[in-house]
Scaffold this motif. Structure first.
Motif, PDB file in Angstrom:
ATOM      1  N   LEU A  58      41.794  32.036  31.619  1.00 36.35           N
ATOM      2  CA  LEU A  58      41.280  33.274  31.030  1.00 36.35           C
ATOM      3  C   LEU A  58      40.571  34.131  32.080  1.00 36.35           C
ATOM      4  CD1 LEU A  58      39.749  32.231  27.572  1.00 36.35           C
ATOM      5  CD2 LEU A  58      41.549  33.926  27.965  1.00 36.35           C
ATOM      6  N   MET A  59      39.825  33.474  32.971  1.00 38.62           N
ATOM      7  CA  MET A  59      39.110  34.228  34.007  1.00 38.62           C
ATOM      8  C   MET A  59      40.092  34.962  34.902  1.00 38.62           C
ATOM      9  SD  MET A  59      37.956  30.866  33.616  1.00 38.62           S
ATOM     10  CE  MET A  59      38.020  30.038  35.213  1.00 38.62           C
ATOM     11  N   GLU A  60      41.162  34.274  35.302  1.00 35.53           N
ATOM     12  CA  GLU A  60      42.156  34.875  36.185  1.00 35.53           C
ATOM     13  C   GLU A  60      42.881  36.030  35.501  1.00 35.53           C
ATOM     14  OE1 GLU A  60      43.025  30.694  38.619  1.00 35.53           O
ATOM     15  OE2 GLU A  60      44.369  31.381  37.027  1.00 35.53           O
ATOM     16  N   GLU A  61      43.149  35.870  34.203  1.00 33.42           N
ATOM     17  CA  GLU A  61      43.829  36.936  33.465  1.00 33.42           C
ATOM     18  C   GLU A  61      42.964  38.187  33.359  1.00 33.42           C
ATOM     19  OE1 GLU A  61      46.892  34.512  30.541  1.00 33.42           O
ATOM     20  OE2 GLU A  61      44.840  34.817  29.862  1.00 33.42           O
ATOM     21  N   ILE A  81      32.189  43.163  34.256  1.00 32.53           N
ATOM     22  CA  ILE A  81      33.153  42.086  34.471  1.00 32.53           C
ATOM     23  C   ILE A  81      32.489  40.775  34.889  1.00 32.53           C
ATOM     24  CG2 ILE A  81      33.652  42.602  36.890  1.00 32.53           C
ATOM     25  CD1 ILE A  81      36.629  42.044  36.191  1.00 32.53           C
ATOM     26  N   SER A  82      31.341  40.868  35.534  1.00 30.23           N
ATOM     27  CA  SER A  82      30.654  39.659  35.981  1.00 30.23           C
ATOM     28  C   SER A  82      30.277  38.763  34.800  1.00 30.23           C
ATOM     29  CB  SER A  82      29.404  40.012  36.786  1.00 30.23           C
ATOM     30  OG  SER A  82      28.726  38.849  37.190  1.00 30.23           O
ATOM     31  N   SER A  83      29.595  39.325  33.816  1.00 32.97           N
ATOM     32  CA  SER A  83      29.220  38.541  32.637  1.00 32.97           C
ATOM     33  C   SER A  83      30.448  38.190  31.805  1.00 32.97           C
ATOM     34  CB  SER A  83      28.197  39.308  31.788  1.00 32.97           C
ATOM     35  OG  SER A  83      28.713  40.572  31.406  1.00 32.97           O
ATOM     36  N   GLY A  84      31.436  39.089  31.776  1.00 31.64           N
ATOM     37  CA  GLY A  84      32.662  38.810  31.038  1.00 31.64           C
ATOM     38  C   GLY A  84      33.378  37.581  31.558  1.00 31.64           C
ATOM     39  N   LEU A  85      33.410  37.424  32.873  1.00 34.42           N
ATOM     40  CA  LEU A  85      34.074  36.254  33.472  1.00 34.42           C
ATOM     41  C   LEU A  85      33.333  34.965  33.125  1.00 34.42           C
ATOM     42  CD1 LEU A  85      35.006  37.687  36.992  1.00 34.42           C
ATOM     43  CD2 LEU A  85      36.564  37.168  35.100  1.00 34.42           C
ATOM     44  N   ARG A  86      32.012  35.033  33.017  1.00 33.78           N
ATOM     45  CA  ARG A  86      31.248  33.834  32.609  1.00 33.78           C
ATOM     46  C   ARG A  86      31.533  33.470  31.154  1.00 33.78           C
ATOM     47  NH1 ARG A  86      30.243  36.199  37.524  1.00 33.78           N
ATOM     48  NH2 ARG A  86      28.911  34.845  38.798  1.00 33.78           N
ATOM     49  N   GLY A  87      31.704  34.495  30.317  1.00 35.08           N
ATOM     50  CA  GLY A  87      32.107  34.226  28.935  1.00 35.08           C
ATOM     51  C   GLY A  87      33.474  33.577  28.881  1.00 35.08           C
ATOM     52  N   ASN A 168      30.160  34.227  44.154  1.00 35.42           N
ATOM     53  CA  ASN A 168      31.468  34.697  44.653  1.00 35.42           C
ATOM     54  C   ASN A 168      32.611  34.396  43.675  1.00 35.42           C
ATOM     55  OD1 ASN A 168      30.202  35.447  47.138  1.00 35.42           O
ATOM     56  ND2 ASN A 168      30.330  33.297  47.787  1.00 35.42           N
ATOM     57  N   VAL A 169      32.337  34.561  42.394  1.00 30.93           N
ATOM     58  CA  VAL A 169      33.329  34.199  41.379  1.00 30.93           C
ATOM     59  C   VAL A 169      34.602  35.030  41.499  1.00 30.93           C
ATOM     60  CG1 VAL A 169      33.817  34.242  38.895  1.00 30.93           C
ATOM     61  CG2 VAL A 169      31.688  33.249  39.736  1.00 30.93           C
ATOM     62  N   ARG A 170      34.460  36.347  41.661  1.00 27.70           N
ATOM     63  CA  ARG A 170      35.657  37.195  41.754  1.00 27.70           C
ATOM     64  C   ARG A 170      36.514  36.839  42.966  1.00 27.70           C
ATOM     65  NH1 ARG A 170      33.316  43.145  40.135  1.00 27.70           N
ATOM     66  NH2 ARG A 170      31.336  42.055  40.061  1.00 27.70           N
ATOM     67  N   GLU A 171      35.864  36.609  44.084  1.00 30.07           N
ATOM     68  CA  GLU A 171      36.599  36.258  45.302  1.00 30.07           C
ATOM     69  C   GLU A 171      37.299  34.905  45.150  1.00 30.07           C
ATOM     70  OE1 GLU A 171      38.201  36.494  49.064  1.00 30.07           O
ATOM     71  OE2 GLU A 171      37.280  38.043  47.822  1.00 30.07           O
ATOM     72  N   ARG A 172      36.627  33.959  44.514  1.00 32.51           N
ATOM     73  CA  ARG A 172      37.228  32.628  44.327  1.00 32.51           C
ATOM     74  C   ARG A 172      38.394  32.681  43.352  1.00 32.51           C
ATOM     75  NH1 ARG A 172      31.822  29.218  43.219  1.00 32.51           N
ATOM     76  NH2 ARG A 172      33.238  27.421  43.065  1.00 32.51           N
ATOM     77  N   LEU A 173      38.261  33.483  42.319  1.00 29.13           N
ATOM     78  CA  LEU A 173      39.370  33.653  41.377  1.00 29.13           C
ATOM     79  C   LEU A 173      40.553  34.349  42.051  1.00 29.13           C
ATOM     80  CD1 LEU A 173      37.452  34.758  38.150  1.00 29.13           C
ATOM     81  CD2 LEU A 173      38.609  32.568  38.524  1.00 29.13           C
TER      82      LEU A 173
END
Length: 294
Positions: A58-61, A81-87, A168-173
């Protein structure tokens, strides 16, 4: 990479068919009967292999919907998007059977008042998910969904809880998507600094993702969230919360766009508390929805 795999698979399949055709010439009666089922099995295995290569979390999508195809980065103005990715992480872990909400009790606590507990600590195979799961498992007393979204995002004033932040969640994804052959990596110069970007390299995968989202609220609209695939339902909610859903609808004609947004609004107007009590509902999914729509 994907095209190379497909070409090599096609070559193997053509060689296999050629050898079986030669055998069938010798014994046409029995050879033809056995050939079709085996070919069907090969194709089925091939499709399974392809789906595993391009299976996205879901995070990648959500990140893929937010990335600009050519530029390879999300909008600088998107602060959702930061909090959205954690959700996304919490729902992904819930769908995979790793997390759940505590029992509601006799007085029936609200979704946002109930704590998140670890149902299974079995590794997921995804580093980010396993990192989030480890935090939830080791935290006592447990935290609520709202608290976990804030903690994993680093949005806390408590210095003792800063270690919960996933960095670095976005970069890791994006790197995960590079490994899956969806994106590539480049360096771009922005006058005062260089930035690593990840332009789209496999447009087919993104187009299939966009089409799935569009069809969910147009051609395949079922007017009942509990008849929708849970992952797709979560994707629509979280793409909206991450302010990237508009990117999936922008190619639509005006009347299609209006209808799609009307149906998304219907989903957003649902009452999470009531929906979570229905048969086969995922309570944690609706708790995350409540956290973003409250």
């Amino acid at each position: 990479m994907t095209s190379l795999t497909q070409r090599s698979s096609g070559l193997v399949q053509r060689r296999t068919e050629a050898s079986r055709t030669a055998a069938a010439d010798k014994d046409r009666g029995s050879g033809d009967e056995d050939f079709e089922p085996r070919r069907g099995e090969e194709q089925e295995e091939q499709e399974k292999g392809d789906s595993k290569e391009t299976r996205l979390t879901l995070m990648e999508e959500v990140l893929l919907l937010g990335l600009k195809d050519r530029e390879g980065y999300t909008s600088f103005w998107n602060d959702c998007i930061s909090s959205g990715l954690r959700g996304c992480m919490l729902i992904e872990l819930a769908i995979r059977g790793r997390l759940q909400l505590e029992a509601c009790g006799m007085r029936r606590k609200s979704l946002l008042a109930r704590k998140v507990i670890c149902k299974s600590d079995a590794p997921t195979g995804d580093v980010l998910l396993d990192e989030a799961l480890k935090h939830v498992k080791e935290t006592q007393p447990p935290e609520t969904v709202q608290s976990w979204i804030e903690l994993l995002s680093g949005e806390t004033w408590n210095p003792l809880k800063l270690h919960y932040q996933l960095r670095n969640v976005r970069e890791r994804l994006a790197k995960n998507l590079v490994e899956k052959g969806v994106l590539t990596t480049e360096k771009q110069n922005f006058l005062l600094f260089d930035m690593t970007t990840h332009p789209l390299t496999n447009n087919n995968i993104k187009q299939r993702l966009v089409k799935r989202v569009q069809e969910a609220v147009l051609e395949k609209w079922v007017n009942d969230p509990h008849r929708m695939d849970k992952r797709l339902l979560a994707l629509i909610f979280l793409a909206h919360s991450s302010d990237v859903l508009e990117n999936a609808f922008s190619p639509l004609l005006d009347d299609q766009y209006d209808l799609a947004m009307k149906r998304v609004r219907q989903l957003l107007d649902l009452e999470p508390e009531g929906e979570s009590t229905k048969t086969n509902a995922n309570e944690l999914l609706w708790a995350v929805v409540a956290a973003f729509t409250k």
